[in-house]
Design a protein around this motif. Sequence first.
Motif: not given
Length: 374
Positions: A252-254, A225, A309, A235-237, A305
């Motif tokens: 994953g866009e926090i 993450l 995840l 953010s991205t995963i 998150e």
Amino acid sequence: MTGIKSANRAMLLQYIFEHGGASRKTLAETLGLTPAAITQITRPMLEEGLLVEAGSPAAGEGQMSAGPAEQPESNEAPKRAGRHQVQLALNPAYGLVLCVNVGVDTTDISVCSLWGELHRTVSVETDSHAAPGDFLDRIIGLGRQLLADEEHGIPLRAVSIGIVGEVDRARGISRHAYGIWDKEVDPASAFKEAFGVPVIVENNVRSFAMAELLFDDCKAYDSLLVVKWGPGVGSTIILKKEIYEGSLSAAGEIGHMIAEPGGKKCTCGRRGCLETVVGAAALKEHESAYIDYAFDTLARAIVNEMTILDPDRVVLYGDFFGDKKMREGVLSLIASYDESYLSRIASTGLSDREAYIGPAAEAVSAFIRGDVEA
């Protein structure tokens, strides 16, 4: 057969990139290919100058380190006949990439080698009030100036653009650059017309996540993450060493999780997004007492998150995480929720390269995979 050849080519280039160089023998043994197959794959790349043999004049003075030549099994006399295995390395003189990193406040324009080594860079204020075409023309002009300063005649091979917000990579379109443009903008066409080379357009956080896979220690992990903070939040995963984009390329866009129901309207159009609570604009608007609330909100978002995840590693980057006091403030709050999570959180090792390394990584990846060709 074409697919197999492309996959083998990508696998070979990836190995050479990660190790700085390798002999044909090492490549065959490591990749499970025959010596004849290695020769078939590498010959055209040597002929076009994408690869060089270590120590050859084509490599030039700035050749990337290809590692030590393979030595005989024993140094004791008598020495065995024959020469050391020749190392194959990526040629730094093969081409340049113009890297453009468009942020809410600042846009960085850089010239790098095809393999991510910085040559020169310049930063300008992102003008969100200018017409998109006018702003892109200005960036193109600055890119031309930087390229004109290159003295060795190395050709430009690609333009790689990282930009905030929603991006359609396949079309080269910025669908909505939050805080900059609220409509579709087509940077790929503008840069393609200006420079006549392939153009890559990707979200800036996903680009940085690719850099973590290629240039930092995170290649050792299957799931990541990557969280950016400052001036916005994103953010991205990464799953199984691949960036997971989701159906709308926003997985994953926090930054646009709802953190404050009924809160302030966000640049994305929603209300109460995390970015409206902990972004630069929010922190500037409020008194110092607000900081504790903002930090706690961000800490809870990261904890949630991570809980969903369960990544191997969390990587923090961005201007605000680069500030020791701000970073430690958030980390202490994360620990207050679950101290065990701290062992999986680390700051990026690429902080000194944030201005260009994301777009550079996208170009490296594209050339390795064969998605773009010179």
